[in-house]
Design a protein around this motif. Structure first.
Motif, short mmCIF file in Angstrom:
data_model
loop_
_atom_site.label_atom_id
_atom_site.label_comp_id
_atom_site.label_asym_id
_atom_site.label_seq_id
_atom_site.Cartn_x
_atom_site.Cartn_y
_atom_site.Cartn_z
N SER A 37 0.85 -1.19 0.00
CA SER A 37 0.00 0.00 0.00
C SER A 37 0.89 1.24 0.00
N LEU A 38 0.51 2.22 -0.80
CA LEU A 38 1.32 3.43 -0.95
C LEU A 38 0.40 4.65 -0.89
N TYR A 39 0.77 5.62 -0.03
CA TYR A 39 -0.03 6.83 0.12
C TYR A 39 0.90 8.04 0.03
N ASP A 96 -12.62 9.31 10.73
CA ASP A 96 -13.03 10.20 9.64
C ASP A 96 -12.25 9.91 8.36
N GLY A 97 -11.92 8.64 8.15
CA GLY A 97 -11.23 8.27 6.93
C GLY A 97 -9.74 8.54 6.94
N VAL A 98 -9.20 9.19 7.98
CA VAL A 98 -7.78 9.54 7.93
C VAL A 98 -6.88 8.35 8.19
N HIS A 99 -7.46 7.19 8.46
CA HIS A 99 -6.62 6.00 8.46
C HIS A 99 -6.01 5.80 7.08
N ASP A 100 -6.70 6.30 6.05
CA ASP A 100 -6.11 6.36 4.72
C ASP A 100 -5.27 7.63 4.68
N PHE A 101 -3.95 7.46 4.71
CA PHE A 101 -3.06 8.59 4.92
C PHE A 101 -3.18 9.64 3.82
N CYS A 102 -3.66 9.22 2.64
CA CYS A 102 -3.79 10.18 1.55
C CYS A 102 -4.84 11.25 1.86
N ARG A 103 -5.70 10.99 2.86
CA ARG A 103 -6.74 11.96 3.20
C ARG A 103 -6.31 12.89 4.33
N PHE A 104 -5.10 12.73 4.81
CA PHE A 104 -4.64 13.57 5.90
C PHE A 104 -4.53 15.01 5.44
N MET A 105 -5.07 15.92 6.24
CA MET A 105 -4.97 17.35 5.98
C MET A 105 -4.52 18.05 7.26
N ARG A 316 18.25 15.96 6.73
CA ARG A 316 18.84 15.01 5.78
C ARG A 316 19.17 15.68 4.44
N TYR A 317 18.22 16.48 3.92
CA TYR A 317 18.35 16.98 2.55
C TYR A 317 18.72 18.46 2.48
N GLY A 318 18.63 19.17 3.61
CA GLY A 318 18.99 20.58 3.61
C GLY A 318 17.84 21.48 3.19
N LEU A 319 18.15 22.77 3.04
CA LEU A 319 17.17 23.80 2.66
C LEU A 319 17.40 24.24 1.22
N PRO A 320 16.38 24.74 0.55
CA PRO A 320 14.98 24.84 1.01
C PRO A 320 14.31 23.47 1.00
N PRO A 321 13.18 23.32 1.71
CA PRO A 321 12.49 22.02 1.74
C PRO A 321 12.13 21.56 0.32
N SER A 322 12.62 20.38 -0.05
CA SER A 322 12.34 19.85 -1.39
C SER A 322 12.37 18.33 -1.31
N PHE A 323 11.25 17.77 -0.91
CA PHE A 323 11.17 16.31 -0.75
C PHE A 323 9.72 15.85 -0.90
N LEU A 324 9.57 14.55 -1.14
CA LEU A 324 8.25 13.93 -1.25
C LEU A 324 8.03 13.05 -0.02
N SER A 325 6.94 13.29 0.69
CA SER A 325 6.61 12.48 1.86
C SER A 325 5.58 11.42 1.49
N VAL A 326 5.82 10.18 1.90
CA VAL A 326 4.93 9.08 1.57
C VAL A 326 4.76 8.16 2.78
N VAL A 327 3.74 7.33 2.71
CA VAL A 327 3.52 6.28 3.70
C VAL A 327 3.35 4.97 2.95
N LEU A 328 4.04 3.93 3.39
CA LEU A 328 3.97 2.62 2.76
C LEU A 328 3.65 1.56 3.79
N SER A 329 2.98 0.52 3.36
CA SER A 329 2.71 -0.63 4.23
C SER A 329 3.01 -1.91 3.47
N PRO A 330 4.29 -2.27 3.38
CA PRO A 330 4.66 -3.48 2.64
C PRO A 330 4.47 -4.73 3.49
#
Length: 383
Positions: A37-39, A96-105, A316-330
């Motif tokens: 699963s990938l979010y 409220d559906g936020v167990h699906d991480f893609c819905r996190f706000m 880890r990557y320095g400034l300015p913030p430039s990264f992709l955040s994800v959640v996985l459940s392998p």
């Protein structure tokens, strides 16, 4: 059963975009680890602060995560217990559906993005600690532990009454089996109730009149029979009751202590109904509090994870913030493959990472951390 999730971030690199990294990651996961699963974990730009503050905060984040995770599990176990008692089949608990991480706000009203990261983390910790205290001490202005004790006491009383009504004749309540006409009660005569093994009924009928000298002939009548015993009456002179009980016991006949009261049956029925009602009221109240508290804890936990992945990604990557955040459940069998995919995504990036001088490990990791990867990654466990 706990489900393990990886919260991770990948560098975007110079000239790239989070959307392009996301597309490549989706494609790689779908081809090589399609059972994972990938979010996408949407994190706003938070206030960075100084490097010293980030390093100091990073040291505390792992411990804080364990604390929040522990409170979440405590509440979940309480929910499962209350659902089990009521016969409810527990399903996956969502908020409220936020167990699906893609819905996190991100909740800007609750956690302003311009607030210092430590202030956000401290605010989350205070809120979770208060909920944990409520779990131990107070719920709706009533001591939680007292309410749990009362709830357990009600269950014990209810089980005792049910045993009395549903057990064998040797232990069950007899008030609903005896009618007024079955009992003789006068100045000189009294009626006893004897519980006789099913296989000893002939022995009883042939011997009860001669157990003592003051038994009324042919006074025994069978009132009820279950799988093990039969219930008989016997009438005798009141002065001979103790002697009769002794002789009956010697022949393995059990004389039950019983005082006929026409109101007993109705009284027990009303008592049972009240206990059932009290039990359900307590259960519903506790369960509702647990549902609400679990939602608050889980939402705060997701905000905490967002702060953690943001701060560790900056380190880890320095400034300015430039990264992709994800959640996985392998699944367990795909973990090595997923790790390989994530590492490959980093090696293809043009971004440079901070490294320690001695062993090439990545800066910003907790001391002694075993999972040293070229990307930010930590594990959370959801039940």
């Amino acid at each position: 059963m706990a489900t393990r999730y990886w919260v991770a971030s990948l560098p975007v690199g110079q000239g790239g975009s989070a959307s392009s990294v996301w597309s490549r990651l989706q494609e790689s996961i779908s081809k090589q680890a399609f059972d994972t699963s990938l979010y996408r974990f949407n994190i706003p730009n938070l206030r960075v602060g100084t490097l010293d503050l980030l390093l100091s905060l990073s040291d505390d984040l792992s411990k804080a995560n364990n604390f929040i995770e522990g409170v979440s599990h405590k509440i979940r176990r309480q929910i499962e217990e209350l659902e089990r008692v009521s016969g409810v089949v527990s399903s996956s608990l969502t908020v409220d559906g936020v167990h699906d991480f893609c819905r996190f706000m991100w909740d800007e009203a609750k956690y302003p993005t311009m607030s210092p990261l430590k202030e956000i983390v401290d605010g989350i910790h205070v809120q979770i600690a208060k909920i944990e205290d409520d779990l131990k001490v107070q719920c709706d202005y009533v001591s939680y532990l007292v309410r749990v004790s009362e709830y357990s006491n009600v269950r014990s009383q209810l089980n005792a009454i049910n045993r009395k009504q549903a057990g064998s004749l040797a232990v069950r309540d007899l008030s609903n089996l005896v009618k007024p006409e079955d009992i003789v009660s006068s100045e000189h005569l009294t009626t006893l109730l004897a519980v006789v093994s099913k296989y000893s009924q002939k022995d009883w009928l042939s011997s009860y009149e001669s157990l003592t000298s003051y038994v009324v002939p042919r006074s025994s009548k069978k009132l009820h029979e279950d799988n093990e015993y039969a219930l008989y009456t016997v009438t005798l002179f009141s002065r001979d009751v103790d002697n009769f009980k002794t002789k009956a016991r010697e022949r393995n006949f059990q004389v039950r202590d019983f005082e006929y009261n026409p109101e007993t049956q109705d009284s027990r029925k009303h008592e049972l109904e009240k206990l059932v009602q009290d039990q359900e009221t307590m259960r519903s109240s506790l369960l509702q509090w647990c549902y609400t508290s679990y939602g608050e804890v889980f939402s705060s936990w997701m905000h905490f994870c967002a702060v953690r992945v943001f701060s560790e990604s900056i380190l880890r990557y320095g400034l300015p913030p430039s990264f992709l955040s994800v959640v996985l459940s392998p699944p367990l069998k795909s973990e090595k493959k997923v790790r390989s995919i994530l590492e490959g995504m980093c090696s293809n990036s043009n971004s440079t990472f901070w490294k320690t001088e001695d062993d090439g490990g990545m800066g910003g990791l907790a001391a002694g951390e075993a999972d040293a990867h070229p990307y930010v990654s930590f594990t959370i466990n959801l039940i």
